[in-house]
Design a protein around this motif. Structure first.
Motif, PDB file in Angstrom:
ATOM      1  N   ALA A 213       0.831  -1.208   0.000  1.00 22.42           N
ATOM      2  CA  ALA A 213       0.000   0.000   0.000  1.00 22.42           C
ATOM      3  C   ALA A 213       0.864   1.257   0.000  1.00 22.42           C
ATOM      4  CB  ALA A 213      -0.928  -0.006   1.207  1.00 22.42           C
ATOM      5  N   VAL A 214       1.911   1.264   0.818  1.00 21.93           N
ATOM      6  CA  VAL A 214       2.803   2.422   0.875  1.00 21.93           C
ATOM      7  C   VAL A 214       3.525   2.612  -0.455  1.00 21.93           C
ATOM      8  CG1 VAL A 214       4.868   3.368   1.977  1.00 21.93           C
ATOM      9  CG2 VAL A 214       3.112   2.273   3.372  1.00 21.93           C
ATOM     10  N   LEU A 215       4.030   1.500  -1.034  1.00 27.03           N
ATOM     11  CA  LEU A 215       4.703   1.590  -2.326  1.00 27.03           C
ATOM     12  C   LEU A 215       3.759   2.123  -3.406  1.00 27.03           C
ATOM     13  CD1 LEU A 215       6.846  -1.688  -2.498  1.00 27.03           C
ATOM     14  CD2 LEU A 215       7.681   0.661  -2.433  1.00 27.03           C
ATOM     15  N   GLY A 216       2.526   1.631  -3.377  1.00 24.23           N
ATOM     16  CA  GLY A 216       1.547   2.082  -4.360  1.00 24.23           C
ATOM     17  C   GLY A 216       1.275   3.572  -4.271  1.00 24.23           C
ATOM     18  N   LEU A 217       1.186   4.087  -3.038  1.00 29.38           N
ATOM     19  CA  LEU A 217       0.967   5.527  -2.861  1.00 29.38           C
ATOM     20  C   LEU A 217       2.152   6.326  -3.368  1.00 29.38           C
ATOM     21  CD1 LEU A 217      -0.698   5.533   0.682  1.00 29.38           C
ATOM     22  CD2 LEU A 217      -1.817   5.933  -1.515  1.00 29.38           C
ATOM     23  N   TRP A 218       3.368   5.818  -3.135  1.00 21.36           N
ATOM     24  CA  TRP A 218       4.562   6.511  -3.640  1.00 21.36           C
ATOM     25  C   TRP A 218       4.579   6.518  -5.165  1.00 21.36           C
ATOM     26  CZ3 TRP A 218       8.813   4.149   0.039  1.00 21.36           C
ATOM     27  CH2 TRP A 218       8.755   4.824   1.258  1.00 21.36           C
ATOM     28  N   VAL A 219       4.220   5.380  -5.762  1.00 20.59           N
ATOM     29  CA  VAL A 219       4.203   5.296  -7.219  1.00 20.59           C
ATOM     30  C   VAL A 219       3.216   6.305  -7.805  1.00 20.59           C
ATOM     31  CG1 VAL A 219       3.527   3.829  -9.166  1.00 20.59           C
ATOM     32  CG2 VAL A 219       4.982   2.897  -7.365  1.00 20.59           C
ATOM     33  N   LEU A 220       2.083   6.491  -7.132  1.00 20.07           N
ATOM     34  CA  LEU A 220       1.069   7.425  -7.621  1.00 20.07           C
ATOM     35  C   LEU A 220       1.411   8.883  -7.335  1.00 20.07           C
ATOM     36  CD1 LEU A 220      -2.179   5.455  -6.696  1.00 20.07           C
ATOM     37  CD2 LEU A 220      -1.140   5.741  -8.960  1.00 20.07           C
ATOM     38  N   GLY A 221       2.517   9.093  -6.597  1.00 21.64           N
ATOM     39  CA  GLY A 221       2.990  10.461  -6.404  1.00 21.64           C
ATOM     40  C   GLY A 221       2.708  11.067  -5.056  1.00 21.64           C
ATOM     41  N   LEU A 222       2.207  10.269  -4.090  1.00 19.92           N
ATOM     42  CA  LEU A 222       1.937  10.817  -2.763  1.00 19.92           C
ATOM     43  C   LEU A 222       3.222  10.807  -1.948  1.00 19.92           C
ATOM     44  CD1 LEU A 222      -0.136  11.921  -0.786  1.00 19.92           C
ATOM     45  CD2 LEU A 222      -0.600   9.586  -0.043  1.00 19.92           C
ATOM     46  N   ASN A 223       3.933  11.925  -1.996  1.00 17.20           N
ATOM     47  CA  ASN A 223       5.193  12.068  -1.273  1.00 17.20           C
ATOM     48  C   ASN A 223       5.242  13.459  -0.663  1.00 17.20           C
ATOM     49  OD1 ASN A 223       7.776  12.185  -0.274  1.00 17.20           O
ATOM     50  ND2 ASN A 223       8.750  11.328  -2.100  1.00 17.20           N
ATOM     51  N   PRO A 224       5.053  13.564   0.653  1.00 12.99           N
ATOM     52  CA  PRO A 224       5.003  14.881   1.291  1.00 12.99           C
ATOM     53  C   PRO A 224       6.330  15.622   1.301  1.00 12.99           C
ATOM     54  CG  PRO A 224       5.016  13.161   2.948  1.00 12.99           C
ATOM     55  CD  PRO A 224       4.872  12.473   1.618  1.00 12.99           C
ATOM     56  N   LEU A 225       7.422  14.951   0.916  1.00 16.47           N
ATOM     57  CA  LEU A 225       8.736  15.579   0.964  1.00 16.47           C
ATOM     58  C   LEU A 225       9.098  16.293  -0.326  1.00 16.47           C
ATOM     59  CD1 LEU A 225      10.773  12.800   2.795  1.00 16.47           C
ATOM     60  CD2 LEU A 225       9.789  14.873   3.756  1.00 16.47           C
ATOM     61  N   THR A 226       8.272  16.143  -1.367  1.00 18.73           N
ATOM     62  CA  THR A 226       8.588  16.770  -2.636  1.00 18.73           C
ATOM     63  C   THR A 226       7.456  17.679  -3.080  1.00 18.73           C
ATOM     64  OG1 THR A 226       7.652  14.924  -3.883  1.00 18.73           O
ATOM     65  CG2 THR A 226      10.000  14.814  -3.363  1.00 18.73           C
ATOM     66  N   GLY A 227       7.756  18.595  -3.935  1.00 21.85           N
ATOM     67  CA  GLY A 227       6.733  19.504  -4.452  1.00 21.85           C
ATOM     68  C   GLY A 227       7.376  20.630  -5.232  1.00 21.85           C
ATOM     69  N   ASP A 228       6.609  21.263  -6.062  1.00 27.73           N
ATOM     70  CA  ASP A 228       7.155  22.313  -6.906  1.00 27.73           C
ATOM     71  C   ASP A 228       7.575  23.540  -6.109  1.00 27.73           C
ATOM     72  OD1 ASP A 228       6.680  20.695  -9.060  1.00 27.73           O
ATOM     73  OD2 ASP A 228       4.713  21.577  -9.519  1.00 27.73           O
ATOM     74  N   ARG A 229       6.958  23.760  -4.955  1.00 28.86           N
ATOM     75  CA  ARG A 229       7.255  24.966  -4.183  1.00 28.86           C
ATOM     76  C   ARG A 229       8.149  24.700  -2.978  1.00 28.86           C
ATOM     77  NH1 ARG A 229       1.333  28.004  -3.982  1.00 28.86           N
ATOM     78  NH2 ARG A 229       1.020  28.136  -6.260  1.00 28.86           N
ATOM     79  N   GLY A 230       8.772  23.543  -2.963  1.00 27.28           N
ATOM     80  CA  GLY A 230       9.664  23.248  -1.855  1.00 27.28           C
ATOM     81  C   GLY A 230       8.917  22.815  -0.612  1.00 27.28           C
ATOM     82  N   PHE A 231       9.650  22.790   0.489  1.00 28.10           N
ATOM     83  CA  PHE A 231       9.090  22.300   1.749  1.00 28.10           C
ATOM     84  C   PHE A 231       8.402  23.462   2.467  1.00 28.10           C
ATOM     85  CE2 PHE A 231       9.123  21.080   6.189  1.00 28.10           C
ATOM     86  CZ  PHE A 231       8.790  19.726   6.126  1.00 28.10           C
ATOM     87  N   GLY A 232       7.102  23.314   2.727  1.00 28.38           N
ATOM     88  CA  GLY A 232       6.350  24.369   3.384  1.00 28.38           C
ATOM     89  C   GLY A 232       5.484  23.842   4.501  1.00 28.38           C
ATOM     90  N   SER A 233       4.557  24.693   4.963  1.00 28.71           N
ATOM     91  CA  SER A 233       3.697  24.315   6.082  1.00 28.71           C
ATOM     92  C   SER A 233       2.808  23.123   5.730  1.00 28.71           C
ATOM     93  CB  SER A 233       2.832  25.504   6.494  1.00 28.71           C
ATOM     94  OG  SER A 233       2.038  25.961   5.402  1.00 28.71           O
ATOM     95  N   GLY A 234       2.388  23.055   4.441  1.00 32.84           N
ATOM     96  CA  GLY A 234       1.563  21.918   4.031  1.00 32.84           C
ATOM     97  C   GLY A 234       2.312  20.610   4.125  1.00 32.84           C
ATOM     98  N   HIS A 235       3.573  20.606   3.717  1.00 36.58           N
ATOM     99  CA  HIS A 235       4.394  19.410   3.827  1.00 36.58           C
ATOM    100  C   HIS A 235       4.625  19.037   5.290  1.00 36.58           C
ATOM    101  CE1 HIS A 235       5.501  20.866  -0.260  1.00 36.58           C
ATOM    102  NE2 HIS A 235       5.477  19.572  -0.531  1.00 36.58           N
ATOM    103  N   LEU A 236       4.854  20.052   6.138  1.00 45.30           N
ATOM    104  CA  LEU A 236       5.065  19.790   7.558  1.00 45.30           C
ATOM    105  C   LEU A 236       3.827  19.149   8.174  1.00 45.30           C
ATOM    106  CD1 LEU A 236       6.796  20.046  10.090  1.00 45.30           C
ATOM    107  CD2 LEU A 236       5.879  22.361  10.405  1.00 45.30           C
ATOM    108  N   ALA A 237       2.641  19.657   7.814  1.00 46.99           N
ATOM    109  CA  ALA A 237       1.403  19.083   8.332  1.00 46.99           C
ATOM    110  C   ALA A 237       1.254  17.623   7.904  1.00 46.99           C
ATOM    111  CB  ALA A 237       0.206  19.903   7.852  1.00 46.99           C
ATOM    112  N   LEU A 238       1.590  17.353   6.633  1.00 46.96           N
ATOM    113  CA  LEU A 238       1.503  15.979   6.145  1.00 46.96           C
ATOM    114  C   LEU A 238       2.482  15.070   6.881  1.00 46.96           C
ATOM    115  CD1 LEU A 238       1.081  16.400   2.277  1.00 46.96           C
ATOM    116  CD2 LEU A 238      -0.573  15.437   3.890  1.00 46.96           C
ATOM    117  N   LEU A 239       3.679  15.587   7.149  1.00 47.50           N
ATOM    118  CA  LEU A 239       4.664  14.790   7.881  1.00 47.50           C
ATOM    119  C   LEU A 239       4.179  14.462   9.288  1.00 47.50           C
ATOM    120  CD1 LEU A 239       8.136  16.308   6.930  1.00 47.50           C
ATOM    121  CD2 LEU A 239       7.274  14.024   6.419  1.00 47.50           C
TER     122      LEU A 239
END
Length: 258
Positions: free
Chosen positions: A125-151
């Motif tokens: 399940a975790v691998l599948g989510l990563w394959v589909l692009g669910l990765n809170p550590l990456t993003g076009d705008r860098g690491f922000g409050s949204g990424h911190l909340a997801l972490l």
């Protein structure tokens, strides 16, 4: 860009291959072991010199080899893709016998052995989510409050899943991997009576309370999860073949695993 194009893009292809290799290996492995158990087909237990060589052994070799290969090629093709396939196949072979490694006993076809299927399910399940692009550590705008909340939420969710496993709620952990509130709620509830958590933290009165709760729950809902687990992992034996410890403290199951 379509979903398929995204999955086979240069930056996603290794992870996609690892995911596909992981799932296909698990399906093939369980099919073969079910055939061996039933005495059908050309496959037999791998025994050499009286030692049963479990498939976790080649899995460990493949995983380690793939990891070193990945480091050596530094993401360069085709080494990255080859190492990803090796890691996916190897990890699947190892986790398919996770319960045996954890207990150092041959519990593959026992009720305890179904923990391996649950661990494989959560990992897939975790691998599948990563394959589909669910990765809170990456993003076009860098690491922000949204990424911190997801972490933070992710850390809480993983902690809840681990607590469910510690409390013996394996099926709930599998479903809770996709439905976070379910895992969080179950983690706060009383543990199963035979779980490690109950043995370490509960007195006789609370163990009896846990047993009553578990029996009531199993009468209402238990057959659903058990039916799915039996279908995938194979119906457990009535009396698991777990050898008693030898006088030296090392059981036959442990010797076979070495």
């Amino acid at each position: 860009m379509s979903l398929i194009d995204g999955l086979v893009s240069a930056d996603k292809l290794p992870l996609t291959l690892a995911f596909v290799g992981f799932l296909l290996t698990f399906i093939i492995t369980r099919t073969i072991t079910r055939m061996i158990r039933a005495g059908r087909g050309p496959f037999r237990d791998n025994v050499s010199g009286g030692v049963h060589i479990h498939h976790a052994i080649p899995g460990i070799v493949l995983t380690i080899s793939g990891a070193f290969t990945s480091v050596a090629v530094d993401g360069q093709s085709p080494g990255a893709e080859i190492s990803a396939v090796m890691i996916g196949i190897g990890a699947s072979l190892v986790l398919d016998e996770f319960a045996m490694i954890l207990r150092l006993q041959d519990v593959y076809w026992s009720e305890q052995g179904q923990l391996s299927v649950q661990v494989v399910t959560m990992t897939g399940a975790v691998l599948g989510l990563w394959v589909l692009g669910l990765n809170p550590l990456t993003g076009d705008r860098g690491f922000g409050s949204g990424h911190l909340a997801l972490l933070v939420v992710g850390a809480i969710h993983i902690g809840a899943l681990l607590l469910c496993v510690e409390k013996g709620k394996y099926s709930t952990a599998v479903v809770g991997a996709f439905v976070p509130p379910l895992a969080w709620f179950a983690a706060l509830r009383i543990a199963r009576p035979q779980s490690r958590w109950a043995r370490k933290h509960y007195g006789p009165d609370k163990v009896e309370r846990a047993r009553t709760r578990a029996e009531k729950f199993d009468r209402r809902f238990g057959h659903w999860g058990l039916g799915i687990e039996d279908l995938v992992a194979g119906k457990p034996t009535d009396k698991p073949s777990v050898p008693p410890p030898s006088p030296t403290g090392i059981g036959d199951g442990e010797r076979r695993m070495r």
